[in-house]
Design an enzyme around this catalytic site. Structure first.
Site, short mmCIF file in Angstrom:
data_model
loop_
_atom_site.label_atom_id
_atom_site.label_comp_id
_atom_site.label_asym_id
_atom_site.label_seq_id
_atom_site.Cartn_x
_atom_site.Cartn_y
_atom_site.Cartn_z
N GLY A 1 6.58 -2.12 -6.62
CA GLY A 1 6.23 -1.91 -5.23
C GLY A 1 6.79 -2.94 -4.27
O GLY A 1 6.99 -2.65 -3.09
N ASP A 2 7.05 -4.14 -4.77
CA ASP A 2 7.68 -5.19 -3.95
C ASP A 2 8.56 -6.03 -4.87
O ASP A 2 8.39 -7.24 -5.00
CB ASP A 2 6.61 -6.05 -3.27
CG ASP A 2 7.22 -6.98 -2.22
OD1 ASP A 2 8.41 -6.80 -1.87
OD2 ASP A 2 6.53 -7.90 -1.76
N PHE A 3 9.51 -5.36 -5.49
CA PHE A 3 10.32 -5.98 -6.55
C PHE A 3 11.41 -6.84 -5.93
O PHE A 3 12.52 -6.37 -5.65
CB PHE A 3 10.92 -4.89 -7.44
CG PHE A 3 11.51 -5.41 -8.72
CD1 PHE A 3 10.69 -5.92 -9.71
CD2 PHE A 3 12.88 -5.39 -8.93
CE1 PHE A 3 11.22 -6.41 -10.90
CE2 PHE A 3 13.42 -5.88 -10.11
CZ PHE A 3 12.59 -6.38 -11.10
#
Length: 203
Positions: free
Chosen positions: A128-130
């Protein structure tokens, strides 16, 4: 909940305690050693190929988890709904937009994102927030654990690809190409890349 779910499958902090009071919450987890990808690169830029390969290995593992086992929906519909709420509430920081989106209002950014939203998704368990700041590595380039997992869930796999691809823009197109090759992407879906890139601007 996401930490507890992922900790049984891939390295991440263990949850020790959670305390809530009104609209506030405090989460205590185990500590992880190592440094984030961007911290290693600041210390030693020559580690870039090693860092990219480590992130790619972890992403292949994460995206290889069975989606039917993951109870969290982080798909485009969910994220777009959250983005609309953020725009309506005036919570989007337009000053943080990338150079390619500089000058756009939050409403214009949302409209651009929505115009790209129709595509065939390839569902996977996504971080999701890589980004370079959200995996911890040891000095050998091995992943010790993932952090900042509040957006983990089933979504189009380009959700992770687009954020990390954009993250690597600071290191040049060769770094981006290395990452795509390492995760097995030979034919880039430009629309999905642009959609998730735009969507991330709204968070």
């Amino acid at each position: 909940m996401r930490l507890r779910w992922l900790s049984k499958r891939l390295p991440c902090p263990d949850t020790i305690a959670l305390v809530t009071q009104g609209n506030e919450a405090w989460l205590l987890t185990t500590a992880l050693s190592g440094k984030t990808g961007d911290a290693w690169l600041e210390q030693n830029p020559a580690m870039l190929p090693c860092v990219i390969n480590a992130f790619a290995r972890f992403l292949r593992q994460l995206h290889g988890l069975p989606v039917e086992d993951c109870p969290f929906d982080a798909g485009s519909a969910v994220r777009l709904a959250a983005a609309r709420r953020a725009v309506a509430a005036g919570l989007v920081d337009i000053g943080d937009f990338g150079d390619d989106h500089a000058g756009l209002s939050a409403t214009e950014m949302l409209e651009k994102t929505e115009a790209l939203a129709v595509f065939d998704a390839s569902l996977a368990v996504t971080h999701g927030d890589f980004s370079l700041g959200n995996l911890l590595l040891d000095e050998h380039g091995e992943v010790i654990g993932a952090i900042d997992l509040g957006r983990l869930g089933v979504a189009d796999r380009y959700q992770d690809i687009a954020i990390f691809w954009q993250n690597l823009a600071d290191y040049g197109s060769r770094a981006q190409a290395q990452f795509l090759a390492a995760i097995g992407v030979t034919d880039v879906d430009e629309q999905r890349l642009k959609f998730h890139r735009c969507l991330d601007e709204l968070f």
